[in-house]
Enzyme design. Structure first.
Site, PDB file in Angstrom:
ATOM      1  N   LYS A  15     -10.677 -19.217   6.114  1.00 20.51           N
ATOM      2  CA  LYS A  15     -10.087 -20.554   5.931  1.00 20.51           C
ATOM      3  C   LYS A  15      -8.762 -20.706   6.667  1.00 20.51           C
ATOM      4  CE  LYS A  15      -9.597 -20.894   1.515  1.00 20.51           C
ATOM      5  NZ  LYS A  15     -10.122 -19.601   1.051  1.00 20.51           N
ATOM      6  N   ARG A  90      -8.302 -25.789  -6.135  1.00 21.93           N
ATOM      7  CA  ARG A  90      -9.128 -24.633  -6.498  1.00 21.93           C
ATOM      8  C   ARG A  90      -9.651 -24.728  -7.913  1.00 21.93           C
ATOM      9  NH1 ARG A  90      -7.492 -19.171  -3.510  1.00 21.93           N
ATOM     10  NH2 ARG A  90      -5.955 -20.093  -2.187  1.00 21.93           N
ATOM     11  N   ARG A 129      -8.098  -6.635   6.734  1.00 21.37           N
ATOM     12  CA  ARG A 129      -6.797  -7.312   6.786  1.00 21.37           C
ATOM     13  C   ARG A 129      -5.750  -6.516   6.008  1.00 21.37           C
ATOM     14  NH1 ARG A 129      -6.583 -13.328   4.553  1.00 21.37           N
ATOM     15  NH2 ARG A 129      -6.401 -12.334   2.519  1.00 21.37           N
ATOM     16  N   ARG A 135      -1.026  -7.127   3.047  1.00 23.18           N
ATOM     17  CA  ARG A 135      -0.765  -8.173   2.061  1.00 23.18           C
ATOM     18  C   ARG A 135      -0.895  -7.594   0.668  1.00 23.18           C
ATOM     19  NH1 ARG A 135      -3.754 -13.988   2.286  1.00 23.18           N
ATOM     20  NH2 ARG A 135      -4.250 -13.544   0.117  1.00 23.18           N
ATOM     21  N   ARG A 146     -10.151 -11.598  -7.080  1.00 25.40           N
ATOM     22  CA  ARG A 146     -10.027 -12.890  -6.397  1.00 25.40           C
ATOM     23  C   ARG A 146     -11.403 -13.500  -6.150  1.00 25.40           C
ATOM     24  NH1 ARG A 146      -6.877 -10.642  -1.765  1.00 25.40           N
ATOM     25  NH2 ARG A 146      -7.409 -12.524  -0.621  1.00 25.40           N
TER      26      ARG A 146
HETATM   27  P1  ADP Z   1      -7.212 -16.038  -0.620  1.00 21.38           P
HETATM   28  O1  ADP Z   1      -7.913 -17.353  -0.655  1.00 21.38           O
HETATM   29  O2  ADP Z   1      -7.546 -15.222   0.587  1.00 21.38           O
HETATM   30  O3  ADP Z   1      -7.360 -15.242  -1.889  1.00 21.38           O
HETATM   31  P2  ADP Z   1      -4.594 -17.415  -0.443  1.00 21.38           P
HETATM   32  O4  ADP Z   1      -3.557 -17.015   0.519  1.00 21.38           O
HETATM   33  O5  ADP Z   1      -5.211 -18.749  -0.243  1.00 21.38           O
HETATM   34  O6  ADP Z   1      -5.659 -16.242  -0.456  1.00 21.38           O
HETATM   35  O7  ADP Z   1      -3.989 -17.367  -1.945  1.00 21.38           O
HETATM   36  C1  ADP Z   1      -3.353 -16.213  -2.439  1.00 21.38           C
HETATM   37  C2  ADP Z   1      -3.016 -16.400  -3.923  1.00 21.38           C
HETATM   38  O8  ADP Z   1      -2.124 -17.517  -4.069  1.00 21.38           O
HETATM   39  C3  ADP Z   1      -4.194 -16.719  -4.837  1.00 21.38           C
HETATM   40  O9  ADP Z   1      -4.900 -15.565  -5.243  1.00 21.38           O
HETATM   41  C4  ADP Z   1      -3.453 -17.402  -6.007  1.00 21.38           C
HETATM   42  O10 ADP Z   1      -2.801 -16.472  -6.836  1.00 21.38           O
HETATM   43  C5  ADP Z   1      -2.381 -18.204  -5.295  1.00 21.38           C
HETATM   44  N1  ADP Z   1      -2.867 -19.578  -4.986  1.00 21.38           N
HETATM   45  C6  ADP Z   1      -3.059 -20.113  -3.744  1.00 21.38           C
HETATM   46  N2  ADP Z   1      -3.522 -21.372  -3.831  1.00 21.38           N
HETATM   47  C7  ADP Z   1      -3.642 -21.651  -5.163  1.00 21.38           C
HETATM   48  C8  ADP Z   1      -4.085 -22.766  -5.921  1.00 21.38           C
HETATM   49  N3  ADP Z   1      -4.518 -23.898  -5.327  1.00 21.38           N
HETATM   50  N4  ADP Z   1      -4.053 -22.691  -7.272  1.00 21.38           N
HETATM   51  C9  ADP Z   1      -3.626 -21.592  -7.890  1.00 21.38           C
HETATM   52  N5  ADP Z   1      -3.214 -20.488  -7.255  1.00 21.38           N
HETATM   53  C10 ADP Z   1      -3.208 -20.497  -5.903  1.00 21.38           C
END
Ligand code: ADP
Length: 193
Positions: A15, A90, A129, A135, A146
């Site tokens: 994404k 989400r 990654r 990360r 996740r």
């Molecule tokens: P990925 O989709 O690869 O797990 P992201 O960088 O999009 O990683 O998100 C990392 C973390 O940030 C998520 O696991 C969550 O804890 C938090 N996060 C990101 N976007 C949201 C959201 N819309 N609602 C709640 N938590 C979020």
């Protein structure tokens, strides 16, 4: 061109990479809630302190915190005529919050793109990654969590947007350019870009 878009897909579907590329092509900002949270964590802000505990476990940050952060970001000038949200909404509550934010401005989403990917491939990508970028949430148990949280809380969002006639599904397997081309072709058919 003014497009208001959401990108959905499991962790590891690509994404973030695709959001940046599609945003550039369409001339709209790609807004990643994960990146905004990580910037707050790195800057040790109050928001970062609150978000970190959740992120480190692979759980979602509470909706109230996330919704307020996105409302602030969408109020910035560069998002006035379009945006691409990566990683938001989400949860069903976030879907409603986004709809309210936009309807207050007399706006609505134009399209939601779901990038699909098979589970084994995403775990492999995320572990790769982890080795490259280090990360904090890319360890195997947190990756697994996740993916579980995505399946429970976020995968159902595709059906919500499908019912509203907004959903485009794009296969995220293959090379980066190939996937970008697929997304652009699907958008072209939908948005006349
Ligand atoms: P990925 O989709 O690869 O797990 P992201 O960088 O999009 O990683 O998100 C990392 C973390 O940030 C998520 O696991 C969550 O804890 C938090 N996060 C990101 N976007 C949201 C959201 N819309 N609602 C709640 N938590 C979020």
């Amino acid at each position: 061109m003014s497009a208001r878009m959401v990108l959905l897909g499991p962790p590891g579907a690509g994404k973030g990479t695709q959001a940046a590329r599609i945003g550039r092509r369409l001339g709209i900002p790609a807004i990643s809630t994960g990146d905004i949270f990580r910037a707050h964590v790195a800057g040790s802000t109050e928001l970062g302190r609150r978000a970190r505990a959740y992120m480190d476990r692979g759980e979602y940050v509470p909706d109230s915190v996330t919704n307020a952060m996105v409302a602030d970001r969408l109020a910035e000038d560069d998002a006035a005529s379009g945006f691409l949200l990566d990683g938001y909404p989400r949860t069903a509550d976030q879907v409603d919050a986004l709809e309210r934010m936009l309807s207050e401005r007399g706006e609505a989403l134009d399209v939601v793109v779901e990038i699909t990917a098979d589970a084994d491939a995403v775990v492999e990508r995320l572990l790769g990654r982890a080795a490259e970028q280090g990360r904090a949430d890319d360890t195997e148990p947190v990756i697994r969590r996740r993916l579980e949280v995505y399946a429970e809380a976020t995968a159902p969002l595709a059906a919500i947007y499908e019912d509203r006639g907004l959903l485009l599904r794009v296969d995220g397997m293959g090379g980066i350019d190939e996937v970008t081309d697929r997304i652009m072709a699907a958008l072209a058919a939908r948005l006349s870009v």
